[in-house]
Write a protein that holds these residues in place. Structure first.
Motif, PDB file in Angstrom:
ATOM      1  N   TYR A  70       3.129  -1.971  -1.290  1.00 31.84           N
ATOM      2  CA  TYR A  70       2.288  -2.863  -0.483  1.00 31.84           C
ATOM      3  C   TYR A  70       2.334  -2.376   1.139  1.00 31.84           C
ATOM      4  CZ  TYR A  70       0.321  -5.732  -4.043  1.00 31.84           C
ATOM      5  OH  TYR A  70      -0.299  -6.136  -5.467  1.00 31.84           O
ATOM      6  N   GLN A 106       1.751  -3.793   4.820  1.00 29.08           N
ATOM      7  CA  GLN A 106       1.397  -4.991   5.552  1.00 29.08           C
ATOM      8  C   GLN A 106       1.409  -5.047   7.196  1.00 29.08           C
ATOM      9  OE1 GLN A 106       3.552  -8.808   4.648  1.00 29.08           O
ATOM     10  NE2 GLN A 106       1.802  -9.809   5.349  1.00 29.08           N
ATOM     11  N   LYS A 154      -1.658  -9.388   8.928  1.00 34.82           N
ATOM     12  CA  LYS A 154      -2.659  -9.187   7.971  1.00 34.82           C
ATOM     13  C   LYS A 154      -1.994  -9.407   6.830  1.00 34.82           C
ATOM     14  CE  LYS A 154      -5.720  -7.396  10.866  1.00 34.82           C
ATOM     15  NZ  LYS A 154      -7.254  -7.857  10.887  1.00 34.82           N
ATOM     16  N   GLY A 155      -2.827  -9.385   5.567  1.00 35.53           N
ATOM     17  CA  GLY A 155      -2.404  -9.757   4.239  1.00 35.53           C
ATOM     18  C   GLY A 155      -1.906  -8.349   3.690  1.00 35.53           C
ATOM     19  N   PRO A 156      -0.764  -8.359   2.621  1.00 37.40           N
ATOM     20  CA  PRO A 156      -0.489  -6.932   2.087  1.00 37.40           C
ATOM     21  C   PRO A 156      -1.634  -6.326   1.272  1.00 37.40           C
ATOM     22  CG  PRO A 156       1.025  -8.904   1.381  1.00 37.40           C
ATOM     23  CD  PRO A 156      -0.473  -9.420   1.950  1.00 37.40           C
ATOM     24  N   LEU A 183      -2.324  -2.975  -1.285  1.00 41.90           N
ATOM     25  CA  LEU A 183      -1.828  -2.357  -2.240  1.00 41.90           C
ATOM     26  C   LEU A 183      -2.092  -0.802  -1.958  1.00 41.90           C
ATOM     27  CD1 LEU A 183      -0.491  -2.097  -5.144  1.00 41.90           C
ATOM     28  CD2 LEU A 183      -2.749  -2.188  -5.973  1.00 41.90           C
ATOM     29  N   TYR A 203       0.866   2.027  -7.315  1.00 39.91           N
ATOM     30  CA  TYR A 203       1.762   1.244  -8.362  1.00 39.91           C
ATOM     31  C   TYR A 203       2.040   2.386  -9.293  1.00 39.91           C
ATOM     32  CZ  TYR A 203      -2.323   0.432 -11.289  1.00 39.91           C
ATOM     33  OH  TYR A 203      -3.321   0.452 -12.206  1.00 39.91           O
ATOM     34  N   LEU A 261       6.377  -3.233   1.643  1.00 37.53           N
ATOM     35  CA  LEU A 261       6.913  -4.411   0.728  1.00 37.53           C
ATOM     36  C   LEU A 261       7.006  -3.639  -0.672  1.00 37.53           C
ATOM     37  CD1 LEU A 261       4.679  -7.339   1.667  1.00 37.53           C
ATOM     38  CD2 LEU A 261       6.954  -6.905   2.430  1.00 37.53           C
ATOM     39  N   THR A 287       7.021  -6.393 -11.910  1.00 40.88           N
ATOM     40  CA  THR A 287       6.435  -7.187 -12.366  1.00 40.88           C
ATOM     41  C   THR A 287       6.667  -6.889 -14.106  1.00 40.88           C
ATOM     42  OG1 THR A 287       4.485  -8.502 -13.238  1.00 40.88           O
ATOM     43  CG2 THR A 287       4.033  -6.173 -12.873  1.00 40.88           C
ATOM     44  N   LEU A 317       4.353 -11.243  -9.374  1.00 40.32           N
ATOM     45  CA  LEU A 317       4.751 -10.114  -8.560  1.00 40.32           C
ATOM     46  C   LEU A 317       6.081 -10.670  -8.070  1.00 40.32           C
ATOM     47  CD1 LEU A 317       2.068  -8.326  -7.086  1.00 40.32           C
ATOM     48  CD2 LEU A 317       2.798  -7.987  -9.112  1.00 40.32           C
ATOM     49  N   PHE A 359       8.721  -9.779  -5.158  1.00 45.37           N
ATOM     50  CA  PHE A 359       8.869  -8.805  -3.913  1.00 45.37           C
ATOM     51  C   PHE A 359      10.087  -8.683  -3.166  1.00 45.37           C
ATOM     52  CE2 PHE A 359       4.467  -7.953  -2.687  1.00 45.37           C
ATOM     53  CZ  PHE A 359       3.678  -8.868  -3.545  1.00 45.37           C
ATOM     54  N   GLY A 360      10.500  -7.521  -2.541  1.00 44.63           N
ATOM     55  CA  GLY A 360      11.401  -7.367  -1.669  1.00 44.63           C
ATOM     56  C   GLY A 360      10.792  -7.943  -0.412  1.00 44.63           C
ATOM     57  N   THR A 361      11.817  -7.971   0.461  1.00 45.59           N
ATOM     58  CA  THR A 361      11.573  -8.638   1.928  1.00 45.59           C
ATOM     59  C   THR A 361      10.884  -7.740   2.666  1.00 45.59           C
ATOM     60  OG1 THR A 361      13.898  -7.988   2.460  1.00 45.59           O
ATOM     61  CG2 THR A 361      13.666 -10.136   1.753  1.00 45.59           C
TER      62      THR A 361
END
Lengths: 113, 113
Positions: A36, A38, A42-44, A46, A49, A88, A92, A101, A103-105
């Motif tokens: 992702y 970001q 804002k939101g992440p 996609l 994948y 990010l 899953t 999901l 996530f990494g930091t």
């Protein structure tokens, strides 16, 4: 130990550089791996994948998964200032129905003109 | 993809009060998810909301603190109850489409004083 580890950066590169972003994970049950982007406040979003091991390419972006090493990468070719954002990784497992999901930091990327 | 909106976009609240965050998606979805993104930490799943049933909470999150409603297939709310400064965070909702793909709203930035 966190399930997913990601270097927070920041990673600073000049415009046009090839960027490599990476995550390691500990849970061998993960089967889908996402990236992702970001932007600030804002939101992440996609990007792409991958299922299990292998490569996937989408334009300037290439995702790689090495399940034997529990290591995933996102490569950005010909990086642009507009690529400056936090990236990010997420993954899953089937035990959650591929719904949860993890996530990494996030790695903050700065591409300078 | 999905078009997701959240209200409010940000708020500053006093400790001990509650805030309800709304999430609206542009078309019907079965599952909606609520995540928390604390400063310097990874996005963490709070709960999964399925229309017509009780939300399922992840370890470390309880219904009394984070009650969730899911009245229909396009809308959900998350309430942060009896807030403390530790609840200061970005709260995001997401939906799953195309089997694996999960799309996020813009987030609600909460500051508790």
């Amino acid at each position: 130990q966190k399930e997913v580890e990601q270097d927070p950066g920041p990673l600073s590169v000049p415009e046009g550089a090839i960027v490599s972003l990476n995550c390691t994970y500990s849970n061998s049950a993960f089967q889908y791996f996402m990236w992702y982007r970001q932007y600030s406040r804002k939101g992440p979003e996609l990007l792409m994948y991958t299922y299990s091991s292998g490569n996937k390419e989408d334009g300037r972006f290439t995702a790689q998964v090495d399940k034997s090493s529990k290591y995933i990468s996102l490569f950005i070719r010909d990086s642009q200032p507009s690529d400056s954002a936090t990236y990010l990784c997420a993954m899953t497992a089937p035990s959650t129905g591929f719904q949860k999901l993890v996530f990494g930091t996030g790695t903050r990327l700065l591409v300078s003109p | 993809s999905a078009v997701i909106s959240q209200k409010p976009s940000r708020d500053i609240c006093q400790r001990g009060t509650s805030l309800t965050i709304q999430c609206q998606v542009d078309s019907q979805v079965t599952m909606m998810f609520w995540y928390r993104q604390q400063p310097g930490q990874s996005l963490t799943l709070i709960a999964t909301a399925n229309q017509g049933s009780e939300a399922t909470y992840e370890s470390g999150f309880v219904i009394d603190k984070f009650p969730i409603s899911r009245p229909n297939l396009t809308f959900s709310t998350l309430t942060v109850s009896n807030m403390s400064p530790e609840d200061s965070s970005i709260y995001l909702c997401s939906v799953q489409r195309g089997g694996i793909e999960q799309y996020f709203g813009p987030g609600t930035r909460l500051t508790v004083t």
